[in-house]
Design a protein around this motif. Sequence first.
Motif, short mmCIF file in Angstrom:
data_model
loop_
_atom_site.label_atom_id
_atom_site.label_comp_id
_atom_site.label_asym_id
_atom_site.label_seq_id
_atom_site.Cartn_x
_atom_site.Cartn_y
_atom_site.Cartn_z
N ASP A 108 27.01 31.17 75.27
CA ASP A 108 27.24 32.30 74.36
C ASP A 108 26.39 32.16 73.10
O ASP A 108 25.85 33.14 72.59
N ASP A 109 26.29 30.94 72.58
CA ASP A 109 25.48 30.71 71.39
C ASP A 109 24.00 30.99 71.69
O ASP A 109 23.29 31.58 70.86
N LEU A 110 23.53 30.56 72.85
CA LEU A 110 22.12 30.76 73.21
C LEU A 110 21.82 32.24 73.45
O LEU A 110 20.75 32.73 73.07
N LEU A 111 22.74 32.96 74.05
CA LEU A 111 22.53 34.39 74.27
C LEU A 111 22.54 35.15 72.94
O LEU A 111 21.77 36.10 72.76
N ALA A 112 23.40 34.75 72.01
CA ALA A 112 23.39 35.37 70.69
C ALA A 112 22.07 35.09 69.98
O ALA A 112 21.53 35.96 69.28
N PHE A 113 21.56 33.89 70.14
CA PHE A 113 20.26 33.52 69.58
C PHE A 113 19.16 34.41 70.14
O PHE A 113 18.32 34.95 69.39
N LEU A 114 19.14 34.62 71.46
CA LEU A 114 18.15 35.51 72.07
C LEU A 114 18.35 36.96 71.61
O LEU A 114 17.38 37.67 71.36
N SER A 115 19.59 37.38 71.47
CA SER A 115 19.87 38.77 71.07
C SER A 115 19.29 39.10 69.71
O SER A 115 18.86 40.23 69.47
N ARG A 116 19.29 38.15 68.80
CA ARG A 116 18.76 38.43 67.46
C ARG A 116 17.28 38.11 67.32
O ARG A 116 16.74 38.13 66.22
N GLY A 117 16.61 37.79 68.44
CA GLY A 117 15.17 37.62 68.41
C GLY A 117 14.68 36.20 68.50
O GLY A 117 13.47 35.96 68.40
N GLY A 118 15.57 35.23 68.71
CA GLY A 118 15.13 33.86 68.90
C GLY A 118 14.44 33.68 70.24
O GLY A 118 14.70 34.42 71.20
N ASN A 119 13.54 32.71 70.32
CA ASN A 119 12.78 32.44 71.55
C ASN A 119 13.22 31.12 72.17
O ASN A 119 13.51 30.15 71.45
N LEU A 120 13.24 31.07 73.50
CA LEU A 120 13.58 29.87 74.24
C LEU A 120 12.41 29.42 75.10
O LEU A 120 11.82 30.24 75.83
N VAL A 121 12.08 28.15 75.02
CA VAL A 121 11.14 27.54 75.96
C VAL A 121 11.96 26.56 76.78
O VAL A 121 12.51 25.59 76.25
N ILE A 122 12.07 26.83 78.07
CA ILE A 122 12.93 26.03 78.95
C ILE A 122 12.09 25.32 79.99
O ILE A 122 11.34 25.96 80.74
N CYS A 123 12.22 24.02 80.05
CA CYS A 123 11.67 23.24 81.15
C CYS A 123 12.87 22.84 82.02
O CYS A 123 13.78 22.17 81.53
N ALA A 124 12.88 23.26 83.27
CA ALA A 124 14.08 23.01 84.06
C ALA A 124 13.79 23.17 85.55
O ALA A 124 12.89 23.91 85.95
N GLU A 125 14.58 22.46 86.34
CA GLU A 125 14.67 22.65 87.78
C GLU A 125 16.15 22.87 88.07
O GLU A 125 16.85 21.98 88.54
N PRO A 126 16.67 24.06 87.72
CA PRO A 126 18.13 24.25 87.65
C PRO A 126 18.86 23.98 88.96
O PRO A 126 18.49 24.51 90.01
N CYS A 127 19.88 23.15 88.88
CA CYS A 127 20.81 22.97 89.99
C CYS A 127 22.03 23.86 89.74
O CYS A 127 22.47 24.61 90.61
#
Length: 433
Positions: A283-302
């Motif tokens: 929820d915190d990360l989605l709120a961050f994206l909603s207000r214009g924050g950017n995410l750089v994700i390195c992942a191989e999601p399980c």
Amino acid sequence: MADVMPNAAKRIAYIHWGNSWQLRSFQDFNHYVDDLIYIHDLPRFDLSTYAAVIMPDAMDAAAPIPHRRQLNAYLKGGGFLVVSLQGHADWLEIPGLEWTPGNCRDWLWWTKGERLEVSFTQPLHPITDSIPLSHMSWHWGGSYNVPEGARSILEIDGGRGSLFLDFPSLPSGGRLLLSTLDPHSHNGQRFMPATTRFLQSFYPWLNRELGIERPSNNRFTYLQCSHVPSEWHPAWIEESLERAGFETSFSPLYELGPELLKKTDTLYVPSSHDEFFLKSRADDLLAFLSRGGNLVICAEPCQPWLPFMAPFHAVSPRPFTNIKVRVRNDRFGIFADLGDDFDGWEGIFGQYARGWSDPPPGAIWLTDVGPEGDPKPADWLWQYPTTTGRGGYVFMHNGDNMTRYPDRGPKKEALVANVCLALRRLSMGELLF
């Protein structure tokens, strides 16, 4: 009761009619504009709280008419109104203003090596220091005369009227910029690059003219997830990002929350991380994206820890060419200067990316991994959708920590900085998604 905005800071409103071109242009340049107002909701807003109000082109001619009293009152109250309605502005209470329909001599002038028959009015208006003639040259649908109190910026050759007028000091103290140009519609259609260049010049100029300083979106936070020294605090990353104009900070994973996210514009998540904890902070990360924050994700999601993420799939390592990453779309200039072997750590292919995850609708597929005949997206870029058009960007790298790539050549270890530069430029309207 009107929605009254606080006077603590100067703000700019953008009035739209629901047209997709208007909305897309707002999305492109929302860094320089504060509030998106649907024209049918205008009575709910106190326009006097805004330093400027923009009415972009592509507006239905009838839409402003029910609100003419409110819009003219804003001007008479000392407001700064920017109008680009191609002649459909007879609701403006400007004495002596007249519109004449007309078109350019040749719609295809730009394909024939010819110049458009327009020029800057002499003496030059100060705005021309920021917006060159080439950024104002495409076509028009008519022109205005230059009534008393107005200053022409751009005119048709031979004295055939003005395409861009400034009323710098109306009797009431207000200011009007009135144009027959239609940059928002063509930029929103992704048609006519000159219109995009116009807006990329205009919006920073407008903010400077109003004395508004916007944040530079240069705060980068590296989320420390694994206590391996090269992962916890990569030695070179501060220098690389500092050269790109970023302020770099490091924060342990388990400190992630609203307070940390308030202090960053781009959050970097390295590849070895606690998926259970990150999911608890969704929820915190989605709120961050909603207000214009950017995410750089390195992942191989399980266990995908954000709703738009999908499970990782590996490609077959045989033949070995399957795990050679190939650039598919570099419209944002991320990989252009890294060399063809940017993905080969110490010359070995496979660590950069060994597979993919399905991107959400609307994502841009940047690099390929897997067989030539059945490629999959190793890297993709996506803008988080919001009703305000202010969503931040997600760069998804389906593989190893990008801090080590490329590991040789003149652009050694430049990939993360290139990604962050592209996200910042997208956030500030310097690039279009």
